[in-house]
Design an enzyme around this catalytic site. Structure first.
Site, PDB file in Angstrom:
ATOM      1  N   ASP A   7       0.880  -1.166   0.000  1.00  0.00           N
ATOM      2  CA  ASP A   7       0.000   0.000   0.000  1.00  0.00           C
ATOM      3  C   ASP A   7       0.920   1.218   0.000  1.00  0.00           C
ATOM      4  OD1 ASP A   7      -1.582   2.171   0.621  1.00  0.00           O
ATOM      5  OD2 ASP A   7      -2.343   1.365   2.511  1.00  0.00           O
ATOM      6  N   LYS A  69       2.884  11.343  -3.778  1.00  0.00           N
ATOM      7  CA  LYS A  69       1.840  10.649  -4.550  1.00  0.00           C
ATOM      8  C   LYS A  69       0.970  11.634  -5.328  1.00  0.00           C
ATOM      9  CE  LYS A  69      -1.492   6.923  -3.750  1.00  0.00           C
ATOM     10  NZ  LYS A  69      -1.912   5.976  -2.692  1.00  0.00           N
ATOM     11  N   GLU A 146      -7.153   0.637  -4.336  1.00  0.00           N
ATOM     12  CA  GLU A 146      -7.112   0.554  -2.873  1.00  0.00           C
ATOM     13  C   GLU A 146      -8.438   0.106  -2.243  1.00  0.00           C
ATOM     14  OE1 GLU A 146      -5.336   4.370  -2.161  1.00  0.00           O
ATOM     15  OE2 GLU A 146      -3.414   3.618  -2.852  1.00  0.00           O
ATOM     16  N   ASP A 169     -12.738   5.522   1.484  1.00  0.00           N
ATOM     17  CA  ASP A 169     -11.314   5.609   1.817  1.00  0.00           C
ATOM     18  C   ASP A 169     -10.850   7.055   1.793  1.00  0.00           C
ATOM     19  OD1 ASP A 169      -8.558   5.505   1.985  1.00  0.00           O
ATOM     20  OD2 ASP A 169      -8.254   4.177   0.274  1.00  0.00           O
TER      21      ASP A 169
END
Ligand code: ADP
Ligand code: MG
Length: 582
Positions: A7, A69, A146, A169
């Site tokens: 992850d 990211k 994810e 999420d």
């Protein structure tokens, strides 16, 4: 052969593997189950990743990279000290660190991984992630969404259930929502939506703004306006870290305090900040941002063709879902409580490990799973239409609609529009607007996708079949065939803006390897060099010169990453120190 589940988060990364049919977390060298996605390269070439780097962020802001990211899939360069990196390279450093930690933990070499990305990541962002894996020396077995990973982990824990769940999420940098159908061993994503620029770090920023407002009111000067540029950078880093702490405290406390002693010097006087904020005030500040997530939730359940009351379970993952207001908003919408039996920090890595094990066939018979995911974006090309007798270009012609199950292939036949037209330039757009140009153009303009060698013929007589395809990783492939000649061009859309070329990837891989070797040497030699500098301070002038010379020789060998030479010069330096001490 273990396939590592990774992850790779904006704020925190985690990894897992499957042991005896069950997924388990892997701890890093400091014994932590998650590793802050923070990278540092200090002046002597030492690379630091994780908590240590995060702790040193406010003192070394210019040598530290966080939240990379957000930049994946762009051509932005990141400068760390003297070196410039692509976002893929920085991510590769995290992956290299995680790979190493997993190898130490498992006592075996790791060469393959499943890496997760937000469901709403675009083609370019996915590709950049895959490239980061390659630079780190990992074969990326799968790019996995994810929320899907979390649903897999949940599904494995709840076999035999038949229900509709949402996976909400909210991490540090991105927000994803997926609607998933669990049907015994089938995990079927019905729809995904999200925002790649919405997460906990945006809440931190709102809190930083709040502090700046309090400060401006108290001192009548903007907080980040005075002092040297490097001081301002450091000040900002400190306030930002404190904002995150305050935000976290407010998840369990009704008020929290910004405590920043000696934050700045203004008009010759040191200034310390001490501002208290209540949870209610915090909620007022962040409410509208958090309410935005519900718009995406609506879109996803609409796309899944479900009503809110058809949702059985709410799964919250990502650190920011610990915020009570987040839970309140989601629970109110669905009129039910969120499930508490899932770890919001670990579910994604566990799911990635399970996905890896599925390829290896190392899951037990009864826990065998089947996973179906969807494509995140509508994909199409641009076409010419006749409107009121006039030709108008730029219409968006859809080939694949968002939320189609993966893999998905669509084909359409297009005609030439001019007499003797020998080429067609294929547009590739993602988005939902009928005007193609409003949607995202996935090509880079310098190297368009051109079908050529079309035989000369009257307008409309020649036909070209265009195929768009999303593979299981959510990556796009394109093919075009001139029907009259059978000539085909085919390519993975890889000439996008900001995506590293195969040659650059190869170079980056060598560079990264070298950087870590150098870092290892630098940290091994740190003790000797420190000791030598101490001896030098009390040495005779002539000896001091000798020691300095030997230190420089050693540092040069480290710079050259010459292991043999480093060993030899370390020995020479030690000999010299012995002589002098005696
Ligand atoms: P990512 O997957 O993007 O790396 P995480 O899922 O690890 O992110 O979540 C990180 C975010 O969650 C950060 O913004 C962090 O500040 C926030 N966070 C972590 N714990 C809490 C908490 N107790 N209360 C509020 N926010 C939290
Ligand atoms: Mg995450």
């Amino acid at each position: 052969m273990t396939i590592l589940g990774i992850d790779l988060g904006t704020t925190n990364s985690a990894m897992a593997y499957v042991k005896n049919g069950q997924p388990e977390m892997i701890v890093n060298s400091r014994g932590e189950r998650t590793t802050p996605s923070v990278f540092q390269k200090n002046i002597n070439g030492e690379l630091v990743v994780g908590s240590v780097a995060k702790n040193q962020y406010s003192s070394l802001p210019e040598q530290t990279v966080l939240e990379i990211k957000r930049k994946m899939g762009t051509d932005e360069k990141i400068t760390v000290g003297e070196t410039s990196f692509t976002p893929e390279q920085i991510s590769a450093h995290f992956l290299k660190y995680l790979k190493q930690a997993a190898e130490d933990f498992l006592g075996e070499k790791i060469t393959e991984a499943v890496i997760t990305v937000p469901a709403y990541f675009s083609d370019a962002q996915r590709k950049a992630t895959k490239i980061a894996g390659e630079i780190a020396g990992l074969k990326v077995e799968r790019i996995l969404n994810e929320p899907t990973a979390a649903a897999i982990a949940y599904g494995l824990d709840h076999p035999d259930s038949e229900k509709n769940i949402i996976v909400y999420d909210l991490g540090g940098g991105t927000f994803d929502i997926s609607v998933v159908r669990l049907d015994k061993n089938l995990i079927e994503v019905k729809a995904s939506a999200g925002d790649n620029h919405l997460g906990g770090m945006d809440l931190d920023r709102l809190l930083v703004d709040w502090v700046a407002e309090q400060f401006a009111e108290q001192y009548d000067v903007p907080l980040f306006s005075f002092g040297e540029a490097s001081e301002i950078t450091q000040r900002h880093a400190r306030v930002k870290l404190e904002a995150e702490n305050v935000k976290k405290s407010l998840s369990s406390e009704l008020s929290a305090t910004f405590n920043l002693p000696f934050l700045a010097v203004y008009e010759g006087k040191p200034i310390s900040l001490d501002y208290t904020i209540t949870r209610a005030e915090f909620e007022d500040i962040v409410r509208s941002l958090l309410e935005e997530t519900l718009v995406h939730v609506d879109k996803a359940i609409h796309d899944a063709k479900l009503a809110p009351d058809a949702i059985d379970d709410i799964i919250l993952i990502g650190g920011a879902t610990r915020i009570p207001l987040v839970q309140k908003l989601v629970e109110a919408k669905f009129e039910r409580m969120a499930k508490k039996d899932i770890n919001p920090d670990e579910a994604v890595a566990l799911g990635a490990a399970i996905q890896g094990a599925m390829k290896e066939d190392s899951l037990s018979e009864e826990s065998s799973l089947m996973v179906i995911d969807v494509c995140p974006y509508t994909l199409g090309t641009d076409v010419l239409r006749i409107v009121d007798g006039k030709r108008q270009s730029g219409y968006f012609d859809i080939l694949i609609r968002r939320n189609e199950p993966l893999p998905v292939t669509a084909k359409k036949i297009y005609n030439t529009v001019n007499d003797n037209q020998t080429t067609i330039d294929i547009g590739v757009y993602q988005g939902d607007d009928e005007d193609a140009r409003v949607n995202d153009d996935l090509r880079i303009t310098e190297t368009p996708l051109i079908v050529d060698e079309i035989p000369e013929n009257a307008a409309g007589k020649e036909k070209v079949e265009i195929m768009f395809r999303y593979d299981v990783n959510g990556l796009i492939q394109i093919e075009a065939t001139v029907l009259s000649t059978g000539r085909t061009i085919s390519q993975v859309l890889d000439a996008q803006r900001g995506i590293m070329s195969a040659r650059q990837v190869k170079e980056a891989k060598l560079e990264l390897f070298d950087d870590w070797e150098k870092s290892k040497l630098a940290s091994e030699m740190k003790g000797v060099i420190r000791r030598a500098k101490k001896v030098r301070r009390n040495a005779e002038p002539q000896q001091a010169v000798q020691i300095e010379e030997a230190i420089q020789q050693l540092e040069y060998a480290i710079q050259e990453t010459d292991v043999e030479l480093v060993k030899a010069r370390e020995e020479a330096l030690l000999d010299l120190l012995m002589e002098i001490i005696e």
